[in-house]
Scaffold this motif. Structure first.
Motif, mmCIF file in Angstrom:
data_model
loop_
_atom_site.group_PDB
_atom_site.id
_atom_site.type_symbol
_atom_site.label_atom_id
_atom_site.label_comp_id
_atom_site.label_asym_id
_atom_site.label_seq_id
_atom_site.Cartn_x
_atom_site.Cartn_y
_atom_site.Cartn_z
ATOM 1 N N ARG A 56 -9.052 4.904 -25.020
ATOM 2 C CA ARG A 56 -8.353 3.663 -24.691
ATOM 3 C C ARG A 56 -7.092 3.966 -23.885
ATOM 4 N NH1 ARG A 56 -7.110 1.518 -29.732
ATOM 5 N NH2 ARG A 56 -5.185 2.725 -29.717
ATOM 6 N N TYR A 57 -6.808 3.060 -22.942
ATOM 7 C CA TYR A 57 -5.574 3.134 -22.151
ATOM 8 C C TYR A 57 -4.883 1.782 -22.229
ATOM 9 C CZ TYR A 57 -2.498 2.840 -18.104
ATOM 10 O OH TYR A 57 -1.422 2.642 -17.293
ATOM 11 N N SER A 58 -3.559 1.795 -22.410
ATOM 12 C CA SER A 58 -2.756 0.573 -22.409
ATOM 13 C C SER A 58 -1.594 0.765 -21.443
ATOM 14 C CB SER A 58 -2.217 0.263 -23.805
ATOM 15 O OG SER A 58 -3.261 0.077 -24.734
ATOM 16 N N SER A 59 -1.358 -0.246 -20.596
ATOM 17 C CA SER A 59 -0.383 -0.080 -19.518
ATOM 18 C C SER A 59 1.063 -0.253 -19.961
ATOM 19 C CB SER A 59 -0.698 -1.077 -18.398
ATOM 20 O OG SER A 59 -0.502 -2.424 -18.831
ATOM 21 N N ALA A 60 1.331 -1.083 -20.994
ATOM 22 C CA ALA A 60 2.710 -1.411 -21.349
ATOM 23 C C ALA A 60 3.497 -0.192 -21.807
ATOM 24 C CB ALA A 60 2.739 -2.485 -22.435
ATOM 25 N N ASP A 88 7.268 5.341 -23.259
ATOM 26 C CA ASP A 88 8.297 4.325 -23.488
ATOM 27 C C ASP A 88 7.713 2.935 -23.241
ATOM 28 O OD1 ASP A 88 10.122 6.289 -24.045
ATOM 29 O OD2 ASP A 88 11.009 6.312 -22.044
ATOM 30 N N LEU A 89 8.099 1.988 -24.087
ATOM 31 C CA LEU A 89 7.514 0.648 -24.056
ATOM 32 C C LEU A 89 8.273 -0.254 -23.079
ATOM 33 C CD1 LEU A 89 5.395 -1.262 -25.368
ATOM 34 C CD2 LEU A 89 7.194 -1.902 -27.003
ATOM 35 N N ARG A 90 7.524 -0.951 -22.227
ATOM 36 C CA ARG A 90 8.122 -1.884 -21.284
ATOM 37 C C ARG A 90 8.049 -3.296 -21.853
ATOM 38 N NH1 ARG A 90 9.481 -1.407 -16.196
ATOM 39 N NH2 ARG A 90 8.387 0.590 -16.008
ATOM 40 N N MET A 91 9.181 -4.005 -21.803
ATOM 41 C CA MET A 91 9.244 -5.388 -22.265
ATOM 42 C C MET A 91 8.849 -6.330 -21.130
ATOM 43 S SD MET A 91 13.405 -6.001 -22.307
ATOM 44 C CE MET A 91 13.790 -4.480 -23.178
ATOM 45 N N GLY A 92 8.758 -7.628 -21.428
ATOM 46 C CA GLY A 92 8.366 -8.600 -20.430
ATOM 47 C C GLY A 92 9.477 -8.905 -19.431
ATOM 48 N N SER A 93 9.112 -9.579 -18.373
ATOM 49 C CA SER A 93 10.080 -9.905 -17.308
ATOM 50 C C SER A 93 10.657 -11.305 -17.459
ATOM 51 C CB SER A 93 9.408 -9.784 -15.934
ATOM 52 O OG SER A 93 8.329 -10.710 -15.824
ATOM 53 N N GLN A 94 10.037 -12.159 -18.292
ATOM 54 C CA GLN A 94 10.454 -13.561 -18.423
ATOM 55 C C GLN A 94 11.154 -13.772 -19.759
ATOM 56 O OE1 GLN A 94 9.879 -15.530 -15.696
ATOM 57 N NE2 GLN A 94 9.039 -13.624 -14.853
ATOM 58 N N GLY A 95 12.493 -13.798 -19.733
ATOM 59 C CA GLY A 95 13.214 -14.012 -20.976
ATOM 60 C C GLY A 95 14.684 -13.678 -20.836
ATOM 61 N N LEU A 125 12.896 -3.478 -31.894
ATOM 62 C CA LEU A 125 12.135 -3.261 -30.675
ATOM 63 C C LEU A 125 11.764 -4.593 -30.034
ATOM 64 C CD1 LEU A 125 10.807 -0.676 -29.273
ATOM 65 C CD2 LEU A 125 8.681 -1.472 -30.316
ATOM 66 N N VAL A 126 11.946 -4.679 -28.720
ATOM 67 C CA VAL A 126 11.470 -5.831 -27.975
ATOM 68 C C VAL A 126 9.969 -5.652 -27.769
ATOM 69 C CG1 VAL A 126 11.685 -7.170 -25.844
ATOM 70 C CG2 VAL A 126 13.705 -6.067 -26.849
ATOM 71 N N ALA A 127 9.202 -6.712 -27.935
ATOM 72 C CA ALA A 127 7.741 -6.615 -27.862
ATOM 73 C C ALA A 127 7.291 -6.246 -26.452
ATOM 74 C CB ALA A 127 7.115 -7.935 -28.292
ATOM 75 N N ALA A 128 6.051 -5.770 -26.380
ATOM 76 C CA ALA A 128 5.484 -5.349 -25.102
ATOM 77 C C ALA A 128 5.362 -6.528 -24.146
ATOM 78 C CB ALA A 128 4.119 -4.722 -25.321
ATOM 79 N N GLY A 129 5.591 -6.252 -22.855
ATOM 80 C CA GLY A 129 5.350 -7.246 -21.831
ATOM 81 C C GLY A 129 3.863 -7.307 -21.511
ATOM 82 N N ARG A 130 3.535 -7.762 -20.306
ATOM 83 C CA ARG A 130 2.129 -7.862 -19.918
ATOM 84 C C ARG A 130 1.468 -6.485 -20.069
ATOM 85 N NH1 ARG A 130 2.720 -9.584 -15.012
ATOM 86 N NH2 ARG A 130 2.691 -11.804 -15.566
ATOM 87 N N ASN A 131 0.355 -6.472 -20.786
ATOM 88 C CA ASN A 131 -0.269 -5.204 -21.150
ATOM 89 C C ASN A 131 -1.758 -5.246 -20.829
ATOM 90 O OD1 ASN A 131 -0.624 -2.659 -22.329
ATOM 91 N ND2 ASN A 131 -1.063 -3.528 -24.340
ATOM 92 N N PHE A 132 -2.189 -4.347 -19.954
ATOM 93 C CA PHE A 132 -3.603 -4.235 -19.606
ATOM 94 C C PHE A 132 -4.234 -3.145 -20.480
ATOM 95 C CE2 PHE A 132 -1.549 -5.929 -15.863
ATOM 96 C CZ PHE A 132 -2.408 -6.949 -15.463
#
Length: 803
Positions: free
Chosen positions: A245-249, A279-286, A788-795
């Motif tokens: 499995r791969y996750s982008s966030a 490292d986890l990326r958060m969302g852009s809208q907020g 922790l801020v939750a993950a942003g858009r994650n593929f």
């Protein structure tokens, strides 16, 4: 009478010739179906039941027409010859929805939920693979019935019905994972479980101390891992799967493999998993309040604040993890079953993110704050005996040894002193569980339990400039914690429509702690502490089924949490200029609970399940101001700090509702919903009643699903409500770095939602591919109480290969 004698003769003749085993499995998942019922169309003939491998000897039914049924499945009627043509493998199709299910967590034995006055939620391996959770905490969170808090990416602290941490119990293959240093602060031990090695997970909601003892106040999270499977004939049964499995966030890469090798009497099941999270990326809208604007680096022997050029990237949150599971099983005959299992999990170092974003006088408070490797290992030996006797119809003996290793490492900004505190817990346990049907309407579940935990704790300080290491105060005293218990649960089926459950448990616990090693650092007025006491808990439940499509339940019960080593012996800083010290006079806290629920199935397409509950916690262990040698403050880590201690000084209450609504539009379209609302109140250190810390805001999930010919699609929305400033717990209100600011300048936790899409397609019998997008609208949010801020858009992209 003639038919009965014919059956006896057939049994003798069949055993004399050979035994022919039938296996019954789930047509979708391929998993064995336990307790499937086999009947033939003749009066007085005793039905047969499949065992935990889905197997049953049907020799006595040769030449007859057999009806096979199981809870939650469409029944089939086949002739013996048709079964033989199928290779003695029968697949039952699951019903799109069923009012009842088979559960294990309520009594440690497989039971139909139609008999139980509790709300229990199950997550099967098929759904685990489809949802692709990164950790076992995420697995629980995606259910829509458990709220997850995260202080760092290597974390996940469940909240259930207003309770969390050491007021919830984790059980793995029937063994309690809670140990003597489970704390009231957020816990991350659940991530030691590999979600890809879990065959089935159940969440038992509400008090369960009668069966599980201390800590089971808010609920029990029970995990059953992959189990070895035997061959049904002389050929070896060899199969397995590989998963990637791969996750982008967070640039996650996960690899997993599991396998089974089984003969008719001996079987081996194993798995390995490796996970790497960036490292986890958060969302852009907020809100910009959630951004990570800085980090700390050591340059030329100085701590320097560095501007983060990409503030949506949560620096220093990545980590690695490794899991393995190995089980060996031997079944010499149909009555006796032996199993040895070994489980191991280890993380790398991982930073505690919420501590790294704190500031003091405009500068970071910490230059370093990280957990060392979290290690969990369990060796378990289990014996299952299934034969009717005077004392039982079945008995299970579990003997387990667990090792827990954890450590904390922190250094203040500008300081050269790096503090190391290392904990090691050795846990031994013995459980004997028995069941006995004493008549057609009366059934007993009873057992014994013995547990011992040995806690070893050390503290050192390292000068990062010179490399010198000196001794320092340990987090805990050197201790042992023991628990001894006996329980009895009586089920009485008064009629086909009415069932009662009555349970009792006596628990005795002993703690011995030695503070001698810490006396040079703290002016404690004692060197040893001992607690030796016991308690009784009970439960009373009723189930009323006026029709096959209705079930009403009422459950009354008590639960308890015995003080552990973390409660009586820990010395730590709980916040700015506050130090928590030991209290050797603690007693158990008690919960009284009432729950009323109803479930119905309408028109074979709609299922509604609702519960309302109330829990009152008395003698609650909470932190309150305390004195040592008449002093209300002391120097801790070089800072004058107010003294507090955990005390039996508070009361709390939680009430709420849980609602589940499923609609099976047709055989391919489904709409599933879960909603949870809870409200909690507890006393603060001054005795003032305020909002409970662990009562999450309302939350839930709504899913639209499509399934047809190997294709599975799901669109869902996950939502959580707001916690306003006036409803924020007094302790949480002091952690402004975790929250956003409302229009009046007060800390609060905004509500949030995410839109998500998941899909999987079975290319053939071997290959299944999965893809998904989480948080499609790229929302930036921090779940309640989380650092922790939750993950942003994650593929997400995953593939599974079965061999």
């Amino acid at each position: 009478m003639k038919k009965i004698w014919s059956l006896v003769v057939a049994i003798i003749a069949g055993n004399a010739l050979y035994a022919q085993n039938l296996k019954v499995v789930d047509a979708v998942e391929g998993e064995a179906i336990e307790h499937a019922i086999l009947r033939i169309r003749a009066e007085h003939l005793i039905p047969l039941y499949t065992d935990d491998q889905g197997m049953v000897d049907i020799t006595v039914f040769k030449g007859r027409e057999i009806t096979i049924s199981a809870l939650g499945y469409h029944q089939k009627t086949l002739t013996y010859q048709e079964i033989q043509d199928l290779g003695f493998l029968v697949k039952l199709n699951p019903k799109p929805m069923a009012l009842d299910q088979v559960v294990i967590s309520a009594s440690r034995w497989s039971q139909s939920s139609r008999e139980l006055p509790y709300h229990i939620s199950s997550i099967k391996s098929r759904d685990i693979h489809f949802q692709s959770p990164q950790t076992a905490a995420d697995l629980l969170g995606q259910s829509g019935e458990v709220f997850i808090q995260k202080s760092q990416q290597g974390g996940g602290s469940p909240m259930i019905r207003g309770f969390a941490t050491n007021r919830l119990l984790i059980a793995v293959d029937g063994i309690r994972m809670n140990n003597a240093i489970f704390r009231s602060g957020n816990l991350q031990q659940v991530i030691s479980l590999d979600p890809l090695a879990i065959e089935r997970s159940e969440v038992f909601f509400g008090p369960a101390s009668v069966i599980y003892g201390s800590d089971a106040i808010g609920g029990v999270m029970s995990f059953n891992t992959l189990r070895p499977e035997f061959s049904t004939d002389t050929a070896l049964l060899v199969y397995g799967s590989a998963y990637s499995r791969y996750s982008s966030a967070n640039q996650e890469l996960s690899q997993h493999v599991d396998y089974n090798v089984g003969s008719e009497k001996l079987a081996w099941r194993g798995s390995f998993s490796y996970n790497r999270y960036g490292d986890l990326r958060m969302g852009s809208q907020g809100s910009d309040e959630l951004l990570r604007p800085f980090s700390v680096q050591r340059i030329d022997s100085q701590d320097v604040v560095i501007r983060n050029t990409d503030p949506t990237l949560q620096l220093n949150t990545g980590f690695e993890q490794f899991h393995t599971l190995q089980k060996l099983r031997y079944r010499p005959n149909s009555h006796l079953d032996f199993e040895y299992s070994f489980m191991y999990s280890r993380t790398g170092d991982y930073d505690r993110y919420d501590r790294l974003i704190r500031t003091k006088n405009g500068l970071p408070r910490s230059a370093e704050w990280y957990y060392g490797p979290q290690v969990w290992a369990m060796n378990k030996f289990e014996v299952n005996y299934r034969k009717s006797s005077l004392l039982s119809d079945g008995a299970t003996l579990r003997i387990a040894s667990q090792v827990f290793e954890e450590s904390r490492h922190d250094r203040d900004f500008g300081s050269t002193e790096l503090n190391h505190r290392i904990e090691d817990v050795q846990a031994l346990s013995l459980n004997l569980d028995l069941q006995k049907r004493i008549s057609e309407s009366h059934k007993l579940f009873y057992g014994l339990e013995a547990i011992r935990n040995d806690v070893r704790s050390t503290g050192t300080v390292e000068d990062i400039m010179s490399g010198d290491i000196s001794n320092a105060a340990s987090r805990y005293p050197q201790s042992d914690w023991s628990s001894y218990a006996a329980y009895l649960n009586h089920e009485w089926e008064m009629s086909q429509k009415f069932t009662t459950q009555l349970g009792l448990r006596y628990n005795h616990f002993i703690i011995n702690s030695d503070f001698s090693d810490n006396l040079p650092y703290y002016p404690l007025p004692f060197s040893r502490a001992e607690i030796n006491t016991g308690n009784v808990t009970g439960s009373l439940g009723f189930v009323f089924r006026p029709t096959e499509n209705w079930k009403w339940r009422l459950n009354l019960g008590t639960a308890f949490r015995a003080p552990n080593v973390d409660d009586i012996g820990k010395i730590f800083d709980s916040g700015d200029a506050i130090v928590v010290v030991p209290n050797p006079d603690l007693k158990a806290e008690y919960a009284n609970n009432a729950e009323f629920g109803a479930a119905t199935q309408l028109w074979e397409s709609i299922k509604l399940d609702a519960s309302a509950y109330y829990t009152y916690l008395d003698q609650a262990m909470v932190r309150r101001p305390y004195t040592l040698n008449g002093q209300s403050s002391l120097f801790y880590d070089g800072e004058l700090s107010e003294i507090q201690a955990v005390q039996n000084a508070a009361r709390a209450q939680v009430y709420g509702v849980q609602i589940g609504l499923d609609w099976n539009y047709n055989q391919t379209w489904f709409w599933r919903n879960q909603f949870n609302w809870q409200k909690g109140e507890e006393e603060d250190q001054d005795g003032v009643v305020g909002p409970s810390r662990h009562a999450a805001p309302w939350f839930g999930v709504s899913r639209i699903q499509f399934e047809n010919k190997g294709l599975r699609l799901e669109a869902n929305i996950q939502v959580s409500g707001e916690v306003s400033a006036e409803n924020l717990n007094f302790e949480e209100a002091g952690k402004s770095y975790l929250y956003q600011t409302d229009a009046d300048g007060y800390a609060y936790s905004p509500g949030w939602y995410t839109l998500n899409f998941k899909s999987s397609y079975q290319l053939n019998e071997a290959w299944t591919i999965s893809a998904g997008i989480e948080n499609i609208t790229d929302q930036r949010y921090r779940p309640y109480s989380s650092g922790l801020v939750a993950a942003g858009r994650n593929f997400i992209l995953a593939a599974r290969f079965k061999f």
